[in-house]
Design a protein around this motif. Structure first.
Motif, mmCIF file in Angstrom:
data_model
loop_
_atom_site.group_PDB
_atom_site.id
_atom_site.type_symbol
_atom_site.label_atom_id
_atom_site.label_comp_id
_atom_site.label_asym_id
_atom_site.label_seq_id
_atom_site.Cartn_x
_atom_site.Cartn_y
_atom_site.Cartn_z
ATOM 1 N N GLU B 51 0.847 -1.373 0.032
ATOM 2 C CA GLU B 51 -0.037 -0.041 0.085
ATOM 3 C C GLU B 51 0.900 1.566 0.076
ATOM 4 N N PHE B 52 2.082 1.275 0.489
ATOM 5 C CA PHE B 52 2.925 2.370 0.612
ATOM 6 C C PHE B 52 4.354 2.154 0.074
ATOM 7 N N ILE B 53 4.851 2.948 -0.459
ATOM 8 C CA ILE B 53 6.350 2.791 -0.897
ATOM 9 C C ILE B 53 7.275 3.783 -0.668
ATOM 10 N N THR B 54 8.182 3.821 -0.077
ATOM 11 C CA THR B 54 9.139 4.886 0.361
ATOM 12 C C THR B 54 10.014 5.334 -0.886
ATOM 13 N N SER B 55 10.502 6.611 -0.498
ATOM 14 C CA SER B 55 11.142 7.103 -1.848
ATOM 15 C C SER B 55 12.647 6.664 -1.507
ATOM 16 N N SER B 56 12.952 6.101 -0.405
ATOM 17 C CA SER B 56 14.527 5.421 -0.595
ATOM 18 C C SER B 56 14.386 4.110 -1.318
ATOM 19 N N LYS B 57 12.884 3.229 -1.061
ATOM 20 C CA LYS B 57 13.057 2.301 -1.835
ATOM 21 C C LYS B 57 12.769 2.489 -3.451
ATOM 22 N N VAL B 58 11.856 3.464 -3.717
ATOM 23 C CA VAL B 58 11.963 3.764 -5.001
ATOM 24 C C VAL B 58 13.244 4.216 -5.708
ATOM 25 N N ALA B 59 14.106 5.057 -4.809
ATOM 26 C CA ALA B 59 15.336 5.318 -5.197
ATOM 27 C C ALA B 59 16.328 4.247 -5.457
ATOM 28 N N LEU B 60 16.167 3.349 -4.539
ATOM 29 C CA LEU B 60 16.973 2.074 -4.683
ATOM 30 C C LEU B 60 16.697 0.962 -5.908
ATOM 31 N N LEU B 61 15.518 1.073 -6.134
ATOM 32 C CA LEU B 61 14.848 0.343 -7.459
ATOM 33 C C LEU B 61 15.532 0.945 -8.573
ATOM 34 N N LEU B 62 15.352 2.290 -8.544
ATOM 35 C CA LEU B 62 15.550 2.749 -9.928
ATOM 36 C C LEU B 62 17.016 3.305 -10.156
ATOM 37 N N GLY B 63 17.862 2.997 -9.089
ATOM 38 C CA GLY B 63 19.208 3.201 -8.976
ATOM 39 C C GLY B 63 19.503 4.668 -9.157
ATOM 40 N N VAL B 64 18.698 5.560 -8.670
ATOM 41 C CA VAL B 64 18.800 6.988 -8.446
ATOM 42 C C VAL B 64 19.134 7.687 -7.390
ATOM 43 N N ASP B 65 19.249 8.809 -6.828
ATOM 44 C CA ASP B 65 19.131 9.420 -5.638
ATOM 45 C C ASP B 65 17.568 9.707 -5.010
ATOM 46 N N GLU B 66 17.401 9.347 -3.837
ATOM 47 C CA GLU B 66 16.482 9.549 -2.994
ATOM 48 C C GLU B 66 15.681 10.801 -3.335
ATOM 49 N N THR B 67 16.622 12.051 -2.939
ATOM 50 C CA THR B 67 16.323 13.480 -3.125
ATOM 51 C C THR B 67 15.606 13.559 -4.512
ATOM 52 N N GLN B 68 16.199 13.203 -5.588
ATOM 53 C CA GLN B 68 15.662 13.193 -6.906
ATOM 54 C C GLN B 68 14.200 12.708 -6.886
ATOM 55 N N ILE B 69 14.013 11.412 -6.304
ATOM 56 C CA ILE B 69 12.668 10.958 -6.295
ATOM 57 C C ILE B 69 11.672 11.776 -5.735
ATOM 58 N N ARG B 70 12.104 12.419 -4.613
ATOM 59 C CA ARG B 70 11.310 13.260 -3.589
ATOM 60 C C ARG B 70 10.753 14.400 -4.602
ATOM 61 N N LYS B 71 11.778 14.941 -5.538
ATOM 62 C CA LYS B 71 11.692 16.190 -6.314
ATOM 63 C C LYS B 71 10.624 15.724 -7.453
ATOM 64 N N ASP B 72 10.495 14.634 -8.076
ATOM 65 C CA ASP B 72 9.889 14.067 -9.164
ATOM 66 C C ASP B 72 8.576 14.092 -8.579
ATOM 67 N N MET B 73 8.198 13.593 -7.482
ATOM 68 C CA MET B 73 6.969 13.103 -6.943
ATOM 69 C C MET B 73 6.389 14.434 -6.471
ATOM 70 N N ALA B 74 7.230 15.213 -6.056
ATOM 71 C CA ALA B 74 6.457 16.685 -5.686
ATOM 72 C C ALA B 74 6.276 17.605 -7.028
ATOM 73 N N SER B 75 6.893 17.198 -8.398
ATOM 74 C CA SER B 75 6.544 17.763 -9.379
ATOM 75 C C SER B 75 5.286 17.536 -9.838
ATOM 76 N N VAL B 76 4.636 16.359 -9.236
ATOM 77 C CA VAL B 76 3.378 16.070 -9.898
ATOM 78 C C VAL B 76 2.402 16.023 -8.643
ATOM 79 N N ASN B 77 2.904 16.897 -7.577
ATOM 80 C CA ASN B 77 2.098 17.047 -6.478
ATOM 81 C C ASN B 77 1.963 15.729 -5.626
#
Lengths: 236, 236
Positions: B51-77
């Motif tokens: 039901e929930f996925i953390t930005s660190s998990k997403v970052a790990l799976l995509l192989g990018v920085d966690e901050t980047q994922i948070r920014k991306d998510m924020a860009s689509v609110n």
């Protein structure tokens, strides 16, 4: 971060960012992409018995500037003959050399789902010396038979079989969560390049050539563009 | 130059260069590409009952920085819930909205060679509401029957049939020299987007979404990279 110093994500930056080698490695990505298209055109031309092709003809067919084409050709030491154009045969030979297309290479494919099967049945790769010599799947219902003329083995045998089959290229067509594991085994098996068709981003050692390809994300990007266009046209 | 003001080559620059609209159109290409991957992950997660996925998990799976994922998510609110992460269902809904994936769209495919047939047999597109409703070929041996559950018509009927079938997306899988002609007819038939699988660069009016995809040039680029790597490692 996953050892950012030893790995690379995607191939875009690294491939043509290679420095200090011979001219081969110094093509920009855009130049290389245009030259790939020149290679196609030259092959088509040869098939039609055409011996020379002018830069203006190439420019017209590719929809780019003629000066650009002359620059691209010059970057791989191809020169036109006055009033005739570039010798088609020479374009083909030079570009096969530049792109390393004259070698025969064995490839293995992992994942015989729909995309994997489509790739196994796609004959276009043999044109570049690439032969898929083995396929792998984790589903017992899928291995132990042939798909597109290629034998399907259990994925557990990937490392050993890829070595036996002298595969230097691994093609990944598994679900995203399995992609990294498969890539790791392919690297252990000694492949030099990985062509990843899963949407997952793969991490490989810097010595391994990597290309991430993703049909579905291509579609999503296109649908997104259609959406943006529509809103833009509607003045939304 | 072929009327550079009215046409565009490729989609890279134009798609996400769109300015002045709502947030939807202002995603950078890289952000959009990462969000497409987030969308995949979220769908995979939902399929597993997560039901929930953390930005660190997403970052790990995509192989990018966690901050980047948070920014991306924020860009689509999209906002995370403290100690839980991002709600998977919300990621899916928001991104389906952003990428325009909730609509049903009819597509026609031109060229039923190997790649065309592979695409007709590829079920992944329906996940994005895209349904191939008709295929076209110039070879009389190929039309007048079904491939992958899709009826194949003569290419001469493309304009009329694409209209009848209310196709808003055209998929091109013909040889390069035929691609532009097919694109022109698809535009006349009123499609909003073109997905070009031929190696030819296609020119379309600026209002049409365009994506050039080329499997073989992908392979050539990868082989080239393998070649460069090898020479580099050999100290050549």
């Amino acid at each position: 971060m996953l050892g950012a110093l030893n790995v690379k994500i995607g191939s875009g930056i690294f491939i043509f960012g290679y420095q200090g080698g011979k001219a081969l490695g110094n093509l920009s990505k855009r130049t290389a992409q245009r030259l790939v298209k020149c290679y196609y055109l030259a092959r088509e031309a040869r098939a039609l018995g055409v011996e020379f092709i002018t830069s203006s003809k190439v420019a017209l067919l590719l929809g780019v500037d003629e000066t650009q084409i002359r620059k691209d050709m010059a970057s791989v030491n191809l020169e036109g003959v006055p009033r005739k154009g570039y010798p088609v045969e020479e374009i083909i030979n030079r570009l096969e050399d530049v792109f390393g297309l004259r070698k025969d290479r064995n490839a293995v494919l992992v994942g015989t789902g729909n995309l994997g099967r489509a790739l196994l049945n796609y004959p276009g790769f043999s044109r570049y010396g690439v032969r898929i010599v083995g396929a792998f799947d984790k589903d017992p219902q899928k291995y132990g038979r042939e798909v597109g003329g290629v034998w399907v083995y259990p994925v557990g045998e990937l490392k050993e079989k890829a070595k036996d089959l002298e595969a230097c290229l691994g093609i990944i067509a598994v679900p995203p969560r399995e992609a990294q594991g498969v890539a790791d085994v392919l690297v252990e098996a000694g492949v030099e390049g990985i062509w990843n068709f899963s949407p997952a981003l793969i991490r490989v050692p810097a010595r391994i050539a990597l290309r991430n390809e993703c049909l579905e994300s291509g579609l999503v990007m296109l649908l997104h563009e259609m959406e943006v266009m529509k809103k833009s046209l509607a003045g939304d």
